[in-house]
Motif scaffolding. Structure first.
Motif, PDB file in Angstrom:
ATOM      1  N   THR A  17       0.836  -1.198   0.000  1.00  0.00           N
ATOM      2  CA  THR A  17       0.000   0.000   0.000  1.00  0.00           C
ATOM      3  C   THR A  17       0.871   1.249   0.000  1.00  0.00           C
ATOM      4  O   THR A  17       0.671   2.176  -0.789  1.00  0.00           O
ATOM      5  N   PHE A  18       1.838   1.223   0.885  1.00  0.00           N
ATOM      6  CA  PHE A  18       2.755   2.353   0.985  1.00  0.00           C
ATOM      7  C   PHE A  18       3.458   2.602  -0.349  1.00  0.00           C
ATOM      8  O   PHE A  18       3.448   3.712  -0.890  1.00  0.00           O
ATOM      9  N   VAL A  19       4.018   1.526  -0.912  1.00  0.00           N
ATOM     10  CA  VAL A  19       4.776   1.664  -2.160  1.00  0.00           C
ATOM     11  C   VAL A  19       3.871   2.111  -3.308  1.00  0.00           C
ATOM     12  O   VAL A  19       4.209   3.031  -4.061  1.00  0.00           O
ATOM     13  N   LEU A  20       2.710   1.469  -3.409  1.00  0.00           N
ATOM     14  CA  LEU A  20       1.815   1.756  -4.538  1.00  0.00           C
ATOM     15  C   LEU A  20       1.351   3.208  -4.523  1.00  0.00           C
ATOM     16  O   LEU A  20       1.392   3.902  -5.550  1.00  0.00           O
ATOM     17  N   THR A  21       0.898   3.666  -3.350  1.00  0.00           N
ATOM     18  CA  THR A  21       0.379   5.029  -3.272  1.00  0.00           C
ATOM     19  C   THR A  21       1.468   6.028  -3.637  1.00  0.00           C
ATOM     20  O   THR A  21       1.279   6.929  -4.451  1.00  0.00           O
ATOM     21  N   LEU A  22       2.631   5.827  -3.007  1.00  0.00           N
ATOM     22  CA  LEU A  22       3.740   6.748  -3.245  1.00  0.00           C
ATOM     23  C   LEU A  22       4.187   6.690  -4.707  1.00  0.00           C
ATOM     24  O   LEU A  22       4.404   7.723  -5.350  1.00  0.00           O
ATOM     25  N   ALA A  23       4.288   5.462  -5.242  1.00  0.00           N
ATOM     26  CA  ALA A  23       4.769   5.297  -6.611  1.00  0.00           C
ATOM     27  C   ALA A  23       3.804   5.940  -7.584  1.00  0.00           C
ATOM     28  O   ALA A  23       4.221   6.601  -8.545  1.00  0.00           O
ATOM     29  N   SER A  24       2.510   5.771  -7.334  1.00  0.00           N
ATOM     30  CA  SER A  24       1.525   6.350  -8.235  1.00  0.00           C
ATOM     31  C   SER A  24       1.643   7.871  -8.245  1.00  0.00           C
ATOM     32  O   SER A  24       1.674   8.509  -9.307  1.00  0.00           O
ATOM     33  N   ALA A  25       1.742   8.464  -7.047  1.00  0.00           N
ATOM     34  CA  ALA A  25       1.819   9.918  -6.956  1.00  0.00           C
ATOM     35  C   ALA A  25       3.106  10.436  -7.593  1.00  0.00           C
ATOM     36  O   ALA A  25       3.078  11.354  -8.424  1.00  0.00           O
ATOM     37  N   VAL A  26       4.235   9.824  -7.229  1.00  0.00           N
ATOM     38  CA  VAL A  26       5.518  10.330  -7.723  1.00  0.00           C
ATOM     39  C   VAL A  26       5.631  10.150  -9.229  1.00  0.00           C
ATOM     40  O   VAL A  26       6.040  11.071  -9.950  1.00  0.00           O
ATOM     41  N   SER A  27       5.234   8.984  -9.717  1.00  0.00           N
ATOM     42  CA  SER A  27       5.407   8.763 -11.151  1.00  0.00           C
ATOM     43  C   SER A  27       4.466   9.654 -11.957  1.00  0.00           C
ATOM     44  O   SER A  27       4.820  10.119 -13.036  1.00  0.00           O
ATOM     45  N   TYR A  28       3.276   9.926 -11.400  1.00  0.00           N
ATOM     46  CA  TYR A  28       2.385  10.856 -12.098  1.00  0.00           C
ATOM     47  C   TYR A  28       3.030  12.236 -12.178  1.00  0.00           C
ATOM     48  O   TYR A  28       3.056  12.859 -13.233  1.00  0.00           O
ATOM     49  N   SER A  29       3.578  12.697 -11.039  1.00  0.00           N
ATOM     50  CA  SER A  29       4.189  14.029 -11.043  1.00  0.00           C
ATOM     51  C   SER A  29       5.360  14.090 -12.004  1.00  0.00           C
ATOM     52  O   SER A  29       5.484  15.050 -12.787  1.00  0.00           O
ATOM     53  N   VAL A  30       6.208  13.073 -11.948  1.00  0.00           N
ATOM     54  CA  VAL A  30       7.386  13.081 -12.822  1.00  0.00           C
ATOM     55  C   VAL A  30       6.960  13.089 -14.281  1.00  0.00           C
ATOM     56  O   VAL A  30       7.488  13.843 -15.104  1.00  0.00           O
ATOM     57  N   ASN A  31       5.949  12.281 -14.593  1.00  0.00           N
ATOM     58  CA  ASN A  31       5.490  12.221 -15.977  1.00  0.00           C
ATOM     59  C   ASN A  31       4.925  13.561 -16.425  1.00  0.00           C
ATOM     60  O   ASN A  31       5.267  14.066 -17.493  1.00  0.00           O
ATOM     61  N   THR A  32       4.072  14.151 -15.583  1.00  0.00           N
ATOM     62  CA  THR A  32       3.377  15.371 -16.009  1.00  0.00           C
ATOM     63  C   THR A  32       4.298  16.570 -16.052  1.00  0.00           C
ATOM     64  O   THR A  32       4.225  17.384 -16.965  1.00  0.00           O
ATOM     65  N   TRP A  33       5.159  16.691 -15.052  1.00  0.00           N
ATOM     66  CA  TRP A  33       5.934  17.930 -14.942  1.00  0.00           C
ATOM     67  C   TRP A  33       7.371  17.813 -15.421  1.00  0.00           C
ATOM     68  O   TRP A  33       8.068  18.803 -15.507  1.00  0.00           O
ATOM     69  N   ILE A  34       7.834  16.606 -15.687  1.00  0.00           N
ATOM     70  CA  ILE A  34       9.205  16.499 -16.211  1.00  0.00           C
ATOM     71  C   ILE A  34       9.228  15.865 -17.605  1.00  0.00           C
ATOM     72  O   ILE A  34       9.742  16.449 -18.551  1.00  0.00           O
ATOM     73  N   LEU A  35       8.629  14.687 -17.727  1.00  0.00           N
ATOM     74  CA  LEU A  35       8.790  13.951 -18.979  1.00  0.00           C
ATOM     75  C   LEU A  35       8.018  14.599 -20.118  1.00  0.00           C
ATOM     76  O   LEU A  35       8.552  14.791 -21.210  1.00  0.00           O
ATOM     77  N   VAL A  36       6.750  14.967 -19.891  1.00  0.00           N
ATOM     78  CA  VAL A  36       5.928  15.519 -20.975  1.00  0.00           C
ATOM     79  C   VAL A  36       6.452  16.869 -21.459  1.00  0.00           C
ATOM     80  O   VAL A  36       6.644  17.062 -22.665  1.00  0.00           O
ATOM     81  N   PRO A  37       6.740  17.828 -20.536  1.00  0.00           N
ATOM     82  CA  PRO A  37       7.241  19.124 -21.027  1.00  0.00           C
ATOM     83  C   PRO A  37       8.540  18.995 -21.818  1.00  0.00           C
ATOM     84  O   PRO A  37       8.790  19.773 -22.732  1.00  0.00           O
ATOM     85  N   LEU A  38       9.384  18.022 -21.459  1.00  0.00           N
ATOM     86  CA  LEU A  38      10.661  17.878 -22.161  1.00  0.00           C
ATOM     87  C   LEU A  38      10.540  16.993 -23.393  1.00  0.00           C
ATOM     88  O   LEU A  38      11.521  16.789 -24.107  1.00  0.00           O
ATOM     89  N   GLY A  39       9.354  16.455 -23.602  1.00  0.00           N
ATOM     90  CA  GLY A  39       9.142  15.632 -24.796  1.00  0.00           C
ATOM     91  C   GLY A  39       9.872  14.306 -24.760  1.00  0.00           C
ATOM     92  O   GLY A  39      10.327  13.802 -25.787  1.00  0.00           O
ATOM     93  N   ILE A  40      10.044  13.725 -23.565  1.00  0.00           N
ATOM     94  CA  ILE A  40      10.738  12.435 -23.509  1.00  0.00           C
ATOM     95  C   ILE A  40       9.844  11.391 -22.854  1.00  0.00           C
ATOM     96  O   ILE A  40      10.287  10.599 -22.013  1.00  0.00           O
ATOM     97  N   GLU A  41       8.563  11.371 -23.258  1.00  0.00           N
ATOM     98  CA  GLU A  41       7.637  10.390 -22.680  1.00  0.00           C
ATOM     99  C   GLU A  41       8.067   8.962 -22.978  1.00  0.00           C
ATOM    100  O   GLU A  41       7.682   8.046 -22.269  1.00  0.00           O
ATOM    101  N   TYR A  42       8.856   8.801 -24.050  1.00  0.00           N
ATOM    102  CA  TYR A  42       9.242   7.435 -24.411  1.00  0.00           C
ATOM    103  C   TYR A  42      10.148   6.787 -23.368  1.00  0.00           C
ATOM    104  O   TYR A  42      10.356   5.583 -23.387  1.00  0.00           O
ATOM    105  N   LEU A  43      10.678   7.600 -22.454  1.00  0.00           N
ATOM    106  CA  LEU A  43      11.524   7.033 -21.383  1.00  0.00           C
ATOM    107  C   LEU A  43      10.720   6.691 -20.139  1.00  0.00           C
ATOM    108  O   LEU A  43      11.277   6.333 -19.106  1.00  0.00           O
ATOM    109  N   ARG A  44       9.381   6.823 -20.257  1.00  0.00           N
ATOM    110  CA  ARG A  44       8.498   6.646 -19.113  1.00  0.00           C
ATOM    111  C   ARG A  44       8.767   5.329 -18.367  1.00  0.00           C
ATOM    112  O   ARG A  44       8.939   5.318 -17.150  1.00  0.00           O
TER     113      ARG A  44
END
Lengths: 174, 191
Positions: B46-73
């Motif tokens: 539970t701990f890992v899943l919740t944290l992983a979901s939140a962190v990976s969403y943030s990283v994807n939205t605010w780092i990967l997408v703006p830099l155009g490197i979604e393929y490294l998701r």
């Protein structure tokens, strides 16, 4: 595309570095003090592995002391000096050894009367420090340097051919 | 608010990750032998899943997408999950050495629990907003824990039962897991 590729490398490296730093700090925050404490306690114990304290050996007893599950006066081979050393380490008052766990004896050494030994290997299995050598149906003998005088080999011997002798020089760890 | 409740209900019951998506079957079969272990594993996941979901969403939205490197998701998410699992392991070892010993190898193996990566990837596809993604991860984790606990309780009962020899052990566990999955399919009618 080339630019994109470089960004990718940068970002992944940065994230990996960040995670590494966070984990590094977390590791030092979360390292249990008890681990190092029980190691320190273990160093003060006489390492006879005699199990007189009620634990299978010195390290489990050290763990128990570190976790406040056992008192520091359960180690007869360590003697009063051992209790004093533990009390000093843990900042506790020096207390008398608990006679329930056995009495203090001078350092002992097991000696097998070799002509009476029938080679049953029972004492080899009983020895916590592997200080008895021998094979089935062959005579056994004690490696004097390794023997801690814990007496654990006495009860299993079917012919009672093991003696404990007092060692003359008492430079054993207190 | 009703939005979040809907996400919770969906991830726990209707789209349960184990029984409907068939993700995370390894710990589901591996640590469900004892109720106590299952609870510990459920908590850690539970701990890992919740944290992983939140962190990976943030990283994807605010780092990967703006830099155009979604393929490294995929790679980045695996990295994040591995980091969080390591963190959890340190935490568990500090707070409960006994649980750490009981969970053993299954604790680091949360890294390769496909439910965690699955949730991280699916939550990006299905969610808008960090809060939704976090709730999504939390719901998925609750569903995982619920099923793990139910199943381990069931397995403890089965251990006592007189199971025909060819079905003993893993076989009867698989069969009962299949029945549980069928039962959870029934929740599909809710939405």
């Amino acid at each position: 595309m080339a630019h994109n590729f470089v960004t990718g490398i940068f970002v992944v490296t940065a994230i990996a570095l960040l995670i590494g730093v966070v984990l590094g700090y977390a590791a030092s925050w979360f390292t249990s003090d008890n681990e190092s404490l029980s190691a320190q306690i273990d160093r003060l114990l006489p390492q006879t592995q005699c199990a007189q304290c009620g634990y299978p050996g010195c390290r489990p007893y050290a763990d128990a002391i570190a976790n406040n599950e056992a008192d520091i006066n359960q180690c007869p081979p360590g003697g009063e000096a051992g209790v004093a050393a533990l009390a000093d380490l843990l900042g506790r008052p020096v207390i008398a050894l608990d006679p329930d766990y056995g009495e203090v004896k001078p350092p002992l050494l097991a000696l097998i009367r070799e002509d009476e030994c029938i080679g049953c290997t029972l004492c080899i299995k009983a020895c916590p420090v592997d200080a008895i050598v021998g094979a089935a149906k062959l005579m056994h003998t004690v490696i004097a340097d390794q023997c801690t005088g814990c007496e654990l080999c006495l009860p299993p011997c079917p012919v009672d051919c093991i003696d404990l002798i007092v060692i003359a020089d008492t430079d054993q760890p207190a | 608010m009703s939005d979040l409740l809907l996400i919770l209900a969906t991830t726990i019951l209707v789209n349960n990750f184990i029984l409907v998506h068939f993700l995370g079957l390894c710990p589901f079969m591996g640590v469900s032998g004892k109720l106590e272990t299952a609870m510990g594993m459920g908590l850690a996941t539970t701990f890992v899943l919740t944290l992983a979901s939140a962190v990976s969403y943030s990283v994807n939205t605010w780092i990967l997408v703006p830099l155009g490197i979604e393929y490294l998701r995929l790679i980045v998410f695996i990295l994040i999950i591995a980091g969080i699992v390591q963190f959890t392991e340190l935490f568990v070892r500090k707070t409960s050495p006994l649980l750490h010993q009981v969970l053993g190898i299954f604790l680091p193996l949360i890294t390769t629990n496909c439910a965690v990566l699955g949730v991280a990837l699916l939550s990006i596809r299905e969610n808008t907003g960090l809060l939704n993604a976090t709730v999504y991860g939390f719901g998925a984790a609750l569903g995982f824990t619920l099923v793990l606990i139910l199943f381990s309780a069931m397995r403890e009962r089965i251990d006592q039962a007189d199971v025909p020899t060819p079905f003993k052990g893993a076989a009867v566990a698989m069969v009962s897991a299949g029945f549980m999955s069928l039962a959870f399919m029934g929740f599909g009618g809710i939405t």
